[in-house]
Design a protein around this motif. Structure first.
Motif, PDB file in Angstrom:
ATOM      1  N   ARG A 298      -2.861  -0.311   3.307  1.00  6.76           N
ATOM      2  CA  ARG A 298      -3.037  -1.514   4.120  1.00  6.76           C
ATOM      3  C   ARG A 298      -2.286  -2.663   3.446  1.00  6.76           C
ATOM      4  O   ARG A 298      -2.654  -3.079   2.343  1.00  6.76           O
ATOM      5  N   ILE A 299      -1.258  -3.143   4.116  1.00  3.44           N
ATOM      6  CA  ILE A 299      -0.385  -4.173   3.556  1.00  3.44           C
ATOM      7  C   ILE A 299      -0.803  -5.531   4.104  1.00  3.44           C
ATOM      8  O   ILE A 299      -0.824  -5.741   5.314  1.00  3.44           O
ATOM      9  N   CYS A 300      -1.154  -6.452   3.221  1.00  4.54           N
ATOM     10  CA  CYS A 300      -1.537  -7.789   3.653  1.00  4.54           C
ATOM     11  C   CYS A 300      -0.292  -8.545   4.109  1.00  4.54           C
ATOM     12  O   CYS A 300       0.714  -8.591   3.402  1.00  4.54           O
ATOM     13  N   THR A 301      -0.378  -9.149   5.307  1.00  2.00           N
ATOM     14  CA  THR A 301       0.752  -9.916   5.835  1.00  2.00           C
ATOM     15  C   THR A 301       0.347 -11.343   6.200  1.00  2.00           C
ATOM     16  O   THR A 301       1.047 -12.012   6.960  1.00  2.00           O
TER      17      THR A 301
ATOM     18  N   GLN B  94       3.092 -13.249   3.007  1.00  3.44           N
ATOM     19  CA  GLN B  94       4.376 -13.365   3.698  1.00  3.44           C
ATOM     20  C   GLN B  94       5.337 -14.242   2.918  1.00  3.44           C
ATOM     21  O   GLN B  94       6.523 -13.929   2.794  1.00  3.44           O
TER      22      GLN B  94
ATOM     23  N   LEU C 146       6.713  -9.029   4.167  1.00  2.28           N
ATOM     24  CA  LEU C 146       7.434  -8.375   5.262  1.00  2.28           C
ATOM     25  C   LEU C 146       8.554  -7.477   4.738  1.00  2.28           C
ATOM     26  O   LEU C 146       8.876  -6.453   5.356  1.00  2.28           O
TER      27      LEU C 146
ATOM     28  N   VAL D 266       6.717  -4.351   3.876  1.00  2.00           N
ATOM     29  CA  VAL D 266       6.434  -3.586   5.088  1.00  2.00           C
ATOM     30  C   VAL D 266       7.660  -2.779   5.501  1.00  2.00           C
ATOM     31  O   VAL D 266       7.579  -1.566   5.759  1.00  2.00           O
TER      32      VAL D 266
ATOM     33  N   GLU E  67       7.859   1.308   5.483  1.00  2.00           N
ATOM     34  CA  GLU E  67       8.102   2.007   6.748  1.00  2.00           C
ATOM     35  C   GLU E  67       9.320   2.922   6.630  1.00  2.00           C
ATOM     36  O   GLU E  67       9.290   4.083   7.058  1.00  2.00           O
TER      37      GLU E  67
ATOM     38  N   LEU F 129       4.056   0.723  11.200  1.00  2.00           N
ATOM     39  CA  LEU F 129       2.692   0.229  11.025  1.00  2.00           C
ATOM     40  C   LEU F 129       1.782   0.812  12.096  1.00  2.00           C
ATOM     41  O   LEU F 129       2.135   0.878  13.269  1.00  2.00           O
TER      42      LEU F 129
ATOM     43  N   ASP G 243      -1.014   0.599   7.586  1.00  2.00           N
ATOM     44  CA  ASP G 243      -1.512  -0.440   8.475  1.00  2.00           C
ATOM     45  C   ASP G 243      -1.203  -1.818   7.917  1.00  2.00           C
ATOM     46  O   ASP G 243      -1.019  -1.993   6.709  1.00  2.00           O
ATOM     47  N   GLU G 244      -1.189  -2.780   8.820  1.00  2.00           N
ATOM     48  CA  GLU G 244      -1.116  -4.192   8.468  1.00  2.00           C
ATOM     49  C   GLU G 244      -2.543  -4.702   8.353  1.00  2.00           C
ATOM     50  O   GLU G 244      -3.417  -4.280   9.101  1.00  2.00           O
TER      51      GLU G 244
ATOM     52  N   GLU H  24      -5.076  -8.296   7.655  1.00  2.00           N
ATOM     53  CA  GLU H  24      -5.116  -9.752   7.599  1.00  2.00           C
ATOM     54  C   GLU H  24      -5.976 -10.234   6.448  1.00  2.00           C
ATOM     55  O   GLU H  24      -7.187 -10.104   6.478  1.00  2.00           O
TER      56      GLU H  24
END
Length: 202
Positions: free
Chosen positions: A96-99, A104, A109, A112, A116, A123, A135-136, A138
């Motif tokens: 799970r990547i915090c965006t 950011q 990004l 990400v 990918e 994602l 997954d993204e 928050e």
């Protein structure tokens, strides 16, 4: 995170807690006053998800509802609200990547995009070998250590694309990467070292 329920063909018809998890559930329920065992719903959903390879089928949510004497809809509401619960099967490792904004601003990004491309998955998808779901997410709440990735139960912080890929490659080799900051930082202390309270107070 897998927010949409799994198709019916993936839904098991029954679910029951293992003896070990039943014992754990009783311990958790014991933390709350009599008549308040519904307060343990988050913990029991987590136990059910861990027992079921990282996701919550409807049968597991129903079992939690019955165990806690809760209406099923109340349990569904909890499971669909909190992003740590997955309603469909996921890979062996959940990335799970915090965006959110701080991540950011520090290159999330780019991470990400690199992840990918490295895993050949977008994602919300799972790799063909079932090894990784990406997954993204928050805000993981570790903004001072941005960018941050949450993999399974561990945070990996102060990342860049190369460091993120190195962690994933280590997992592919069956290794356990060291969690926490991936630079020379003690937890969330300033990278530059202490700047205040340098002299003892008389």
């Amino acid at each position: 995170m897998s927010r949409s329920p799994a198709p019916e063909r993936f839904q098991p018809s029954t679910f029951s807690f293992s003896e070990e998890n039943l014992s754990r559930a009783e311990v958790v329920i014991g933390y709350y006053p009599p008549g308040r065992k519904a307060s343990a719903v988050l913990a029991l959903l987590d136990l059910a998800q861990r027992q079921n390879d990282g996701w919550l089928p409807r049968a597991a949510m129903d079992a939690v509802a019955k165990y806690l004497d809760m209406p099923r809809i109340r349990v569904y509401e909890v499971a669909t609200f909190y992003e740590m619960f997955n309603l469909a099967p996921i890979g062996e490792h959940h990335i799970r990547i915090c965006t959110t904004t701080p991540c950011q601003l520090r290159g999330a990004l780019d991470i990400v995009s690199r992840v990918e491309n490295h895993l050949n998955v977008e994602l919300g998808g799972t790799t063909n070998d079932g090894k990784f779901t990406v997954d993204e997410f928050e805000c993981l709440g570790a903004c001072v250590n941005a960018p941050v990735i949450w993999i399974d139960d561990d945070y990996y912080e102060d990342l860049d694309p190369d460091k993120a890929v190195a962690i994933i490659d280590a997992l592919c080799r069956g290794e356990k990467p060291t969690s926490g900051p991936q630079i020379n930082r003690l937890t969330s202390a300033p990278v530059s070292g202490a700047r205040t309270l340098l002299k003892p107070v008389d």
